[in-house]
Design an enzyme around this catalytic site. Structure first.
Site, PDB file in Angstrom:
ATOM      1  N   TYR A  67      14.643   3.802   3.431  1.00  0.00           N
ATOM      2  CA  TYR A  67      13.277   3.286   3.648  1.00  0.00           C
ATOM      3  C   TYR A  67      12.480   4.329   4.403  1.00  0.00           C
ATOM      4  O   TYR A  67      12.961   4.881   5.401  1.00  0.00           O
ATOM      5  CB  TYR A  67      13.307   1.974   4.454  1.00  0.00           C
ATOM      6  CG  TYR A  67      12.574   0.880   3.723  1.00  0.00           C
ATOM      7  CD1 TYR A  67      11.210   1.018   3.452  1.00  0.00           C
ATOM      8  CD2 TYR A  67      13.226  -0.253   3.250  1.00  0.00           C
ATOM      9  CE1 TYR A  67      10.533   0.049   2.743  1.00  0.00           C
ATOM     10  CE2 TYR A  67      12.554  -1.220   2.537  1.00  0.00           C
ATOM     11  CZ  TYR A  67      11.196  -1.068   2.285  1.00  0.00           C
ATOM     12  OH  TYR A  67      10.522  -2.018   1.573  1.00  0.00           O
ATOM     13  N   GLU A  69       8.532   4.297   5.171  1.00  0.00           N
ATOM     14  CA  GLU A  69       7.084   4.033   5.173  1.00  0.00           C
ATOM     15  C   GLU A  69       6.384   5.098   5.993  1.00  0.00           C
ATOM     16  O   GLU A  69       6.885   5.498   7.046  1.00  0.00           O
ATOM     17  CB  GLU A  69       6.798   2.672   5.808  1.00  0.00           C
ATOM     18  CG  GLU A  69       7.040   1.506   4.871  1.00  0.00           C
ATOM     19  CD  GLU A  69       6.684   0.186   5.533  1.00  0.00           C
ATOM     20  OE1 GLU A  69       6.756  -0.823   4.831  1.00  0.00           O
ATOM     21  OE2 GLU A  69       6.342   0.164   6.727  1.00  0.00           O
ATOM     22  N   THR A 239       0.421  11.761 -13.675  1.00  0.00           N
ATOM     23  CA  THR A 239       1.801  11.264 -13.730  1.00  0.00           C
ATOM     24  C   THR A 239       2.718  12.483 -13.657  1.00  0.00           C
ATOM     25  O   THR A 239       2.304  13.607 -13.948  1.00  0.00           O
ATOM     26  CB  THR A 239       2.088  10.514 -15.049  1.00  0.00           C
ATOM     27  OG1 THR A 239       1.746  11.372 -16.136  1.00  0.00           O
ATOM     28  CG2 THR A 239       1.297   9.220 -15.145  1.00  0.00           C
TER      29      THR A 239
HETATM   30  C1  LIG Z   1      -4.728   8.701 -18.651  1.00  0.00           C
HETATM   31  C2  LIG Z   1      -3.659   7.847 -18.039  1.00  0.00           C
HETATM   32  N1  LIG Z   1      -3.864   7.329 -16.830  1.00  0.00           N
HETATM   33  C3  LIG Z   1      -2.939   6.562 -16.226  1.00  0.00           C
HETATM   34  C4  LIG Z   1      -1.726   6.293 -16.835  1.00  0.00           C
HETATM   35  C5  LIG Z   1      -0.773   5.368 -16.151  1.00  0.00           C
HETATM   36  O1  LIG Z   1       0.467   5.858 -15.887  1.00  0.00           O
HETATM   37  P1  LIG Z   1       1.667   4.831 -15.576  1.00  0.00           P
HETATM   38  O2  LIG Z   1       2.104   4.263 -16.883  1.00  0.00           O
HETATM   39  O3  LIG Z   1       2.678   5.688 -14.902  1.00  0.00           O
HETATM   40  O4  LIG Z   1       1.115   3.777 -14.666  1.00  0.00           O
HETATM   41  C6  LIG Z   1      -1.473   6.828 -18.098  1.00  0.00           C
HETATM   42  C7  LIG Z   1      -0.186   6.537 -18.777  1.00  0.00           C
HETATM   43  O5  LIG Z   1       0.026   6.765 -19.901  1.00  0.00           O
HETATM   44  C8  LIG Z   1      -2.454   7.620 -18.717  1.00  0.00           C
HETATM   45  O6  LIG Z   1      -2.260   8.156 -19.922  1.00  0.00           O
END
Ligand SMILES: Cc1ncc(COP(=O)(O)O)c(C=O)c1O
Length: 423
Positions: A67, A69, A239
């Protein structure tokens, strides 16, 4: 703190790959079955990739137990010295990789990163200009079923009906008419580079923040195969699991002036404890992405996508924007007499896995595919041409053709096993 590093052995039983098999055969069957599915079919989902064994090792490590935080040096929990080191390494690598003054590597997903970006800059009820969902906007760009659509007043921009390209004149007109607090650039399906500088100029013209949602192209940015939004956007969300090839998760990059607001928007505003195993795995992924091998990979991803788009066009599919600059292709299979859903089903029967997607100014759904995973497997231009031919056989309504395509897909993926062994 001195760290004793030992290779996995009886003293590190957590690294025992057979533990799941022995203890929980029911779940082991699912996990091994999924591993087999991934290597026994063609993974063309544009958002997917194969992470390295090192990334998977960090994910499956005892950091999952911890953990933590807060942030390194300022945690609410004891015993965080080593996970602090993991997070500092991840942050430092992300800053260097993308040239960002600040990085937050805690968002649990791309959506969490976008939520935190909005929380850092906006108040409920603010107006936001983003790509409309029918044109390729993500759920977090104003979908009524998502927090974004419920808490903010979204206005959607589109693409040019003729070219399929972002209509920057329309973005400027809408910005002037609606005076948004923020403009979002980024998409789930736009196959071309985004002109971040043009967005910056439009945002500055109306005093709006610029948020780049670079979830898709960020891996290409890391490999120098796509423009970097960091110099232009106030906040970049991304991501770590698509072309970037890290673990499933999100991150935020920004200038020093937004660092504190972003950090507080992630924790404690939108998240609790950081997932330290994922953060360690993100660091491993960033380390890999900083190598010359990854630069070559990112450029090969784009080269493969271009060849695949051209070859699919030659087989009769209509390719949105007539091609791609990235890993991503969207196409209308209607000229072959099938809609996107039917195409996805027939391709799946042949072992070719991809998504359907909305296509601008088109009634039926299209298909969306990408070359990140197949390129990680080592496939190159010749295999892309072959894959396009397999599309053509699989899309014909002919059971024998589909069976033949399935056998050929199997033969192809066997030559390019994602983890170096034939399963
Ligand atoms: C442009 C865009 N924003 C946000 C996301 C969200 O990602 P996650 O699925 O990890 O929440 C995606 C996922 O495909 C995306 O293509």
């Amino acid at each position: 703190m001195p760290v004793v590093v030992t290779a996995p052995s009886a003293s590190t039983p957590w690294a025992d790959p057979d533990a799941l098999l022995r203890q929980d055969p029911e779940m082991a069957e699912v996990v091994l079955g999924e591993a087999h599915r991934q290597s026994d079919s063609l993974q063309l989902i544009a958002a997917e990739n194969f992470t390295s064994p090192a990334v998977l090792a960090a994910l499956g490590s005892p950091l999952a137990n911890k953990y933590a935080e807060g942030y390194p040096g300022a945690r609410h929990h004891g015993g965080c010295e080593l996970v602090d080191a993991a997070e500092r390494i991840a942050v430092g690598r992300a800053q260097t990789l993308f040239g960002a003054e600040h990085a937050n590597v805690q968002p649990h997903s791309g959506s969490s990163a976008v939520l935190a970006a909005y929380a850092a800059l906006l108040r409920p009820g603010d107006t936001v200009l983003a790509m409309g969902l029918p044109y390729g906007g993500h759920l977090t760009h104003g979908a009524p079923v998502n927090f974004s659509g419920r808490w903010f007043d979204f206005v959607g921009y589109g693409v040019d009906a003729g070219t399929g390209l972002i209509d920057y004149a329309q973005v400027r007109r809408l910005a002037r008419a609606h005076r948004p607090k923020a403009i979002v650039c980024g998409s789930i399906s736009y196959p071309r580079h985004i002109d971040y500088e043009a967005f910056r100029v439009i945002a500055d013209g109306v005093g709006a923040y610029l948020i780049a949602d670079a979830a898709h192209p960020i891996g290409l940015v890391a490999g120098g195969a796509a423009p970097n939004p960091v110099p232009y956007a106030d906040i970049v969300c991304a991501t770590t699991h698509k072309v970037l090839r890290g673990p499933r998760g999100g991150m935020i990059l920004c200038g020093a002036e937004y660092a504190e607001r972003v950090d507080r928007a992630v924790f404690p505003f939108t998240q609790g404890g950081a997932q330290m195993h994922t953060i360690a795995a993100k660091a491993v992924g960033f380390g890999e992405a900083a190598t010359p091998g990854f630069t070559a990979y990112a450029h090969q991803v784009v080269a493969n996508a271009r060849v695949l788009a051209d070859a699919l066009a030659a087989e009769g599919l209509r390719i949105t924007t007539d091609g791609t600059d990235t890993h991503l292709i969207t196409a209308d299979p209607a000229p072959l007499g099938v809609d996107g859903r039917t195409a996805r089903g027939r391709l799946a029967a042949a072992g070719i896995v991809l998504d359907t997607c909305a296509l601008p100014y088109t009634e039926g759904r299209g298909i969306r595919l990408g070359t990140a995973a197949t390129t990680t497997q080592g496939m190159r231009e010749a295999e892309m041409t072959r894959i396009a031919a397999l599309f053509a056989s699989a899309l014909r309504e002919d059971a024998e053709g589909a069976r033949g395509a399935r056998a050929e897909v199997r033969e192809l993926v066997r030559r390019f096993p994602p983890y170096g062994t034939v399963s």
